[in-house]
Design an enzyme around this catalytic site. Structure first.
Site, PDB file in Angstrom:
ATOM      1  N   ILE A   1       0.271  -1.240  -0.407  1.00 17.64           N
ATOM      2  CA  ILE A   1       0.291  -0.280  -0.016  1.00 17.64           C
ATOM      3  C   ILE A   1       0.651   1.131  -0.091  1.00 17.64           C
ATOM      4  O   ILE A   1       2.137   1.264   0.673  1.00 17.64           O
ATOM      5  CB  ILE A   1      -1.268  -0.300   1.398  1.00 17.64           C
ATOM      6  CG1 ILE A   1      -1.836  -0.798   1.281  1.00 17.64           C
ATOM      7  CG2 ILE A   1      -1.850   0.969   1.578  1.00 17.64           C
ATOM      8  CD1 ILE A   1      -2.747  -1.708   2.575  1.00 17.64           C
ATOM      9  N   GLY A   2       1.458   1.673  -1.063  1.00 20.76           N
ATOM     10  CA  GLY A   2       1.662   3.075  -1.173  1.00 20.76           C
ATOM     11  C   GLY A   2       3.245   2.633  -3.033  1.00 20.76           C
ATOM     12  O   GLY A   2       3.787   2.261  -2.138  1.00 20.76           O
ATOM     13  N   VAL A   3       2.111   3.102  -3.311  1.00 18.36           N
ATOM     14  CA  VAL A   3       2.733   2.453  -4.521  1.00 18.36           C
ATOM     15  C   VAL A   3       4.300   3.471  -5.265  1.00 18.36           C
ATOM     16  O   VAL A   3       5.030   3.472  -5.773  1.00 18.36           O
ATOM     17  CB  VAL A   3       2.241   2.544  -6.117  1.00 18.36           C
ATOM     18  CG1 VAL A   3       2.875   1.994  -7.179  1.00 18.36           C
ATOM     19  CG2 VAL A   3       1.325   1.492  -5.633  1.00 18.36           C
TER      20      VAL A   3
ATOM     21  N   ASP B   1      -2.502   2.882  -4.723  1.00 17.59           N
ATOM     22  CA  ASP B   1      -2.306   4.187  -4.203  1.00 17.59           C
ATOM     23  C   ASP B   1      -3.263   5.365  -4.480  1.00 17.59           C
ATOM     24  O   ASP B   1      -4.321   4.686  -5.283  1.00 17.59           O
ATOM     25  CB  ASP B   1      -0.479   4.236  -4.531  1.00 17.59           C
ATOM     26  CG  ASP B   1       0.343   5.449  -4.040  1.00 17.59           C
ATOM     27  OD1 ASP B   1       0.904   4.977  -4.288  1.00 17.59           O
ATOM     28  OD2 ASP B   1      -0.725   7.017  -4.494  1.00 17.59           O
TER      29      ASP B   1
ATOM     30  N   GLN C   1      -6.515   3.845   0.809  1.00 16.58           N
ATOM     31  CA  GLN C   1      -6.115   3.175   2.106  1.00 16.58           C
ATOM     32  C   GLN C   1      -7.026   2.786   2.983  1.00 16.58           C
ATOM     33  O   GLN C   1      -7.425   1.924   3.678  1.00 16.58           O
ATOM     34  CB  GLN C   1      -5.079   3.063   2.421  1.00 16.58           C
ATOM     35  CG  GLN C   1      -4.665   3.968   4.246  1.00 16.58           C
ATOM     36  CD  GLN C   1      -3.171   3.985   4.253  1.00 16.58           C
ATOM     37  OE1 GLN C   1      -2.410   5.380   3.768  1.00 16.58           O
ATOM     38  NE2 GLN C   1      -3.101   2.979   5.133  1.00 16.58           N
TER      39      GLN C   1
ATOM     40  N   ASP D   1       3.073   1.268   3.247  1.00 17.47           N
ATOM     41  CA  ASP D   1       3.969   2.033   3.173  1.00 17.47           C
ATOM     42  C   ASP D   1       3.206   3.523   2.872  1.00 17.47           C
ATOM     43  O   ASP D   1       3.950   4.140   1.084  1.00 17.47           O
ATOM     44  CB  ASP D   1       5.277   2.103   1.903  1.00 17.47           C
ATOM     45  CG  ASP D   1       6.354   3.328   1.630  1.00 17.47           C
ATOM     46  OD1 ASP D   1       6.349   3.428   3.060  1.00 17.47           O
ATOM     47  OD2 ASP D   1       6.862   2.774   1.090  1.00 17.47           O
TER      48      ASP D   1
ATOM     49  N   HIS E   1       1.256   7.116   6.020  1.00 16.22           N
ATOM     50  CA  HIS E   1       1.256   7.576   7.669  1.00 16.22           C
ATOM     51  C   HIS E   1       1.035   8.491   8.409  1.00 16.22           C
ATOM     52  O   HIS E   1       1.029   8.409   9.353  1.00 16.22           O
ATOM     53  CB  HIS E   1       3.442   8.041   6.720  1.00 16.22           C
ATOM     54  CG  HIS E   1       3.679   7.724   5.867  1.00 16.22           C
ATOM     55  ND1 HIS E   1       3.893   6.420   5.797  1.00 16.22           N
ATOM     56  CD2 HIS E   1       4.899   8.473   4.944  1.00 16.22           C
ATOM     57  CE1 HIS E   1       5.156   6.001   4.874  1.00 16.22           C
ATOM     58  NE2 HIS E   1       5.535   7.260   4.694  1.00 16.22           N
TER      59      HIS E   1
ATOM     60  N   GLU F   1       5.120   0.543   7.900  1.00 16.44           N
ATOM     61  CA  GLU F   1       6.544   1.388   7.860  1.00 16.44           C
ATOM     62  C   GLU F   1       6.128   2.742   8.054  1.00 16.44           C
ATOM     63  O   GLU F   1       5.384   3.256   8.208  1.00 16.44           O
ATOM     64  CB  GLU F   1       6.541   1.656   6.285  1.00 16.44           C
ATOM     65  CG  GLU F   1       7.615  -0.106   5.599  1.00 16.44           C
ATOM     66  CD  GLU F   1       7.672   0.085   4.539  1.00 16.44           C
ATOM     67  OE1 GLU F   1       7.876   1.308   3.848  1.00 16.44           O
ATOM     68  OE2 GLU F   1       8.384  -1.051   3.596  1.00 16.44           O
ATOM     69  N   ASP F   2       7.725   3.767   8.384  1.00 14.93           N
ATOM     70  CA  ASP F   2       8.025   4.835   8.610  1.00 14.93           C
ATOM     71  C   ASP F   2       6.407   5.254   9.915  1.00 14.93           C
ATOM     72  O   ASP F   2       6.058   5.851  10.003  1.00 14.93           O
ATOM     73  CB  ASP F   2       7.319   5.411   7.542  1.00 14.93           C
ATOM     74  CG  ASP F   2       7.833   5.180   6.161  1.00 14.93           C
ATOM     75  OD1 ASP F   2       9.315   4.349   6.958  1.00 14.93           O
ATOM     76  OD2 ASP F   2       7.862   5.402   5.112  1.00 14.93           O
TER      77      ASP F   2
END
Length: 273
Positions: free
Chosen positions: A94-96, A119, A139, A161, A164, A189-190
């Site tokens: 998730i997050g291209v 995305d 998302q 990703d 955030h 992540e992050d």
């Protein structure tokens, strides 16, 4: 509790000196100052030659679309995802961004992997690699997430990703984690963004993803809780979760098939005392 703590409603900090090294008196000016301070020049070919694991080798071999990851993530990836290499793993990132990370995942996981990306930016539809499937949307769109999981025939690995933003991370996790296959892996992540107000966070801020994840540690141990509130003792999450791993800026959840109540067993025949 100190007088100041009573005034502001925040408990005094513990007096522990464990591994204290001393921090600058003034905090960073902004989250972008923090990120920019760690974006240092590097030698990609040298990093590839020094790769300590397959994830590092796959990442630093990237020469097409841009991928952007923190170096420390690569060891964590390899630790948790090496079990899926050269298998038909159903993988959603998730997050291209530019699509480079999905190319890295293809290199790392192999041709049998079913790789999907999601995305909110419609420009990501330009990532037209024939071995990747790109979905456009939010998302937090649960109807879309449900369709993606159905189209993939289930899901084994999720890497968040995307925005955030803590609220988004929590909403996505709460929808997808129950759908994750037994023995699946969910990586957020992050999560350093959990400490920044611009992303819905702050140190120990209610609603920050990191605080939410800390709460899930209690749920992982629900069967041992003596509190009278049944909600605090609900074992549903614990019964399908093998473990939660916290790493620098990452949280990894390991799913399991329903494992039922814990067991304690003694083996051997001879008592010493």
């Amino acid at each position: 509790m100190s007088l100041l703590s009573k005034i502001v409603g925040r408990p005094s900090k513990p007096a522990s000196t464990l591994l204290r090294a001393g921090a600058p008196a003034e905090p960073p000016g902004s989250w972008s100052d923090v990120v920019n301070s760690y974006q240092l020049p590097f030698d990609q070919s040298g990093e590839q030659a020094r790769a300590a694991n397959a994830a590092e080798a796959a990442y630093y071999a990237q020469s097409d679309r841009i991928a952007h990851k923190w170096h420390s993530y690569l060891e964590v990836y390899d630790r948790h995802l090496s079990q899926y290499r050269d298998k038909p793993v159903r993988f959603l990132e998730i997050g291209v961004f530019q699509g480079g990370a999905l190319q890295v995942w293809r290199r790392y996981l192999g041709q049998a992997a079913i790789l999907n990306g999601l995305d909110i930016d419609p420009r990501c539809a330009q990532v037209d690699d024939p071995d990747l499937t790109i979905h456009i949307g939010s998302q937090t769109d649960t109807a879309l997430l449900a369709r993606i999981v159905e189209q993939m025939g289930g899901i084994d690995v999720v890497i968040d990703d995307a925005s955030h933003v803590s609220e988004h991370q929590i909403a996505t996790f709460e929808f997808l984690y129950p759908l994750l296959a037994p023995n699946g892996i969910y990586i957020v992540e992050d999560v350093h963004c959990s400490y920044w107000p611009d992303f819905g966070g702050g140190l120990r801020a209610p609603g920050a993803f990191m605080e939410y994840a800390k709460g899930l540690l209690d749920r992982l141990h629900a069967r041992y809780v003596l509190d009278p509130d049944p909600e605090d003792r609900d074992p549903g999450f614990a019964d399908v979760t093998h473990g939660i791993s916290f790493h620098d800026s990452m949280v990894v959840f390991e799913k399991r098939a329903s494992k039922g109540p814990p067991r304690t067993n003694a083996v051997g025949t001879r008592w010493t005392f």
